[in-house]
Scaffold this motif. Structure first.
Motif, PDB file in Angstrom:
ATOM      1  N   UNK A  11       8.135  -3.263  13.442  1.00 55.73           N
ATOM      2  CA  UNK A  11       6.860  -3.411  12.734  1.00 55.73           C
ATOM      3  C   UNK A  11       6.496  -2.132  11.993  1.00 55.73           C
ATOM      4  N   UNK A  12       6.700  -0.987  12.632  1.00 59.66           N
ATOM      5  CA  UNK A  12       6.394   0.292  11.988  1.00 59.66           C
ATOM      6  C   UNK A  12       7.290   0.532  10.783  1.00 59.66           C
ATOM      7  N   UNK A  13       8.583   0.266  10.949  1.00 60.64           N
ATOM      8  CA  UNK A  13       9.503   0.442   9.828  1.00 60.64           C
ATOM      9  C   UNK A  13       9.171  -0.508   8.679  1.00 60.64           C
ATOM     10  N   UNK A  14       8.785  -1.739   9.031  1.00 58.42           N
ATOM     11  CA  UNK A  14       8.424  -2.725   8.022  1.00 58.42           C
ATOM     12  C   UNK A  14       7.205  -2.258   7.231  1.00 58.42           C
ATOM     13  N   UNK A  15       6.174  -1.796   7.931  1.00 57.93           N
ATOM     14  CA  UNK A  15       4.967  -1.326   7.251  1.00 57.93           C
ATOM     15  C   UNK A  15       5.263  -0.135   6.354  1.00 57.93           C
ATOM     16  N   UNK A  16       6.079   0.785   6.835  1.00 54.49           N
ATOM     17  CA  UNK A  16       6.441   1.965   6.042  1.00 54.49           C
ATOM     18  C   UNK A  16       7.218   1.548   4.796  1.00 54.49           C
ATOM     19  N   UNK A  17       8.169   0.642   4.965  1.00 55.84           N
ATOM     20  CA  UNK A  17       8.976   0.171   3.849  1.00 55.84           C
ATOM     21  C   UNK A  17       8.117  -0.550   2.810  1.00 55.84           C
ATOM     22  N   UNK A  31       9.329  -6.787  -3.996  1.00 54.18           N
ATOM     23  CA  UNK A  31       9.273  -7.155  -2.584  1.00 54.18           C
ATOM     24  C   UNK A  31       9.644  -8.625  -2.418  1.00 54.18           C
ATOM     25  N   UNK A  32      10.600  -8.870  -1.548  1.00 48.25           N
ATOM     26  CA  UNK A  32      10.956 -10.226  -1.130  1.00 48.25           C
ATOM     27  C   UNK A  32      11.492 -10.126   0.285  1.00 48.25           C
ATOM     28  N   UNK A  33      11.548 -11.247   0.962  1.00 48.66           N
ATOM     29  CA  UNK A  33      12.055 -11.206   2.336  1.00 48.66           C
ATOM     30  C   UNK A  33      13.518 -10.775   2.358  1.00 48.66           C
ATOM     31  N   UNK A  34      14.263 -11.201   1.359  1.00 47.73           N
ATOM     32  CA  UNK A  34      15.675 -10.838   1.297  1.00 47.73           C
ATOM     33  C   UNK A  34      15.845  -9.339   1.079  1.00 47.73           C
ATOM     34  N   UNK A  52       5.184 -10.864  10.584  1.00 50.16           N
ATOM     35  CA  UNK A  52       5.954 -10.008   9.670  1.00 50.16           C
ATOM     36  C   UNK A  52       6.134 -10.685   8.319  1.00 50.16           C
ATOM     37  N   UNK A  53       6.386 -11.973   8.348  1.00 53.11           N
ATOM     38  CA  UNK A  53       6.524 -12.715   7.097  1.00 53.11           C
ATOM     39  C   UNK A  53       5.236 -12.728   6.307  1.00 53.11           C
ATOM     40  N   UNK A  54       4.115 -12.862   7.028  1.00 55.24           N
ATOM     41  CA  UNK A  54       2.812 -12.833   6.354  1.00 55.24           C
ATOM     42  C   UNK A  54       2.549 -11.469   5.722  1.00 55.24           C
ATOM     43  N   UNK A  55       2.964 -10.407   6.409  1.00 54.52           N
ATOM     44  CA  UNK A  55       2.808  -9.055   5.850  1.00 54.52           C
ATOM     45  C   UNK A  55       3.624  -8.905   4.572  1.00 54.52           C
TER      46      UNK A  55
END
Length: 131
Positions: A11-17, A31-34, A52-55
């Motif tokens: 989650x932290x890495x996702x938010x940072x990215x 930005x895309x899920x892929x 995570x998908x919603x973010x």
């Protein structure tokens, strides 16, 4: 052996990215899920569902809005006018900051000159066309 990123660490890495991709803009880092999956080096997109998908979707929508587009890829005049107003405000803020810094520099130069420091010799390296 490296473990896969999971849980709060993911989650932290996702938010940072997502924050980095938002600052880079739609043209440089759409930005895309892929793309998020590839950048996080995940083997499966199944970890990018739910919260995570919603973010990711919210970040994508924010990025598209900032670029002047909607989810359908079309630009809207109202959105472009909003962007124009935001950019005008930023320009005004930057001009005010520039003026403030120039005033500070002039104050420093005046104080140094009043103490007898030869400013011309010190600032000659900053001149674009040095003799």
């Amino acid at each position: 052996m490296l473990r896969n990123t999971r849980g709060q660490n993911l989650d932290q890495k996702l938010e940072k990215l997502l924050a980095e991709m938002l600052t880079q803009g739609f043209e440089n880092a759409p930005i895309s899920r892929t793309s998020v999956q590839e950048l996080l080096r995940l083997k499966s997109r199944s970890t990018l569902v739910g919260r995570r998908g919603e973010k990711i979707d919210a970040a994508r929508a924010a990025q598209l809005k900032a670029s002047g587009s909607y989810d359908d890829g079309k630009r809207r005049r109202l959105l472009l006018e909003d962007q124009n107003e935001i950019l005008k405000k930023k320009v005004e803020e930057l001009q005010n900051a520039r003026d403030h810094y120039v005033e500070q520099l002039l104050t420093i130069v005046q104080q140094l000159q009043s103490k007898g420091v030869n400013i011309e010799e010190s600032l000659v390296v900053l001149r674009p066309n040095r003799p």
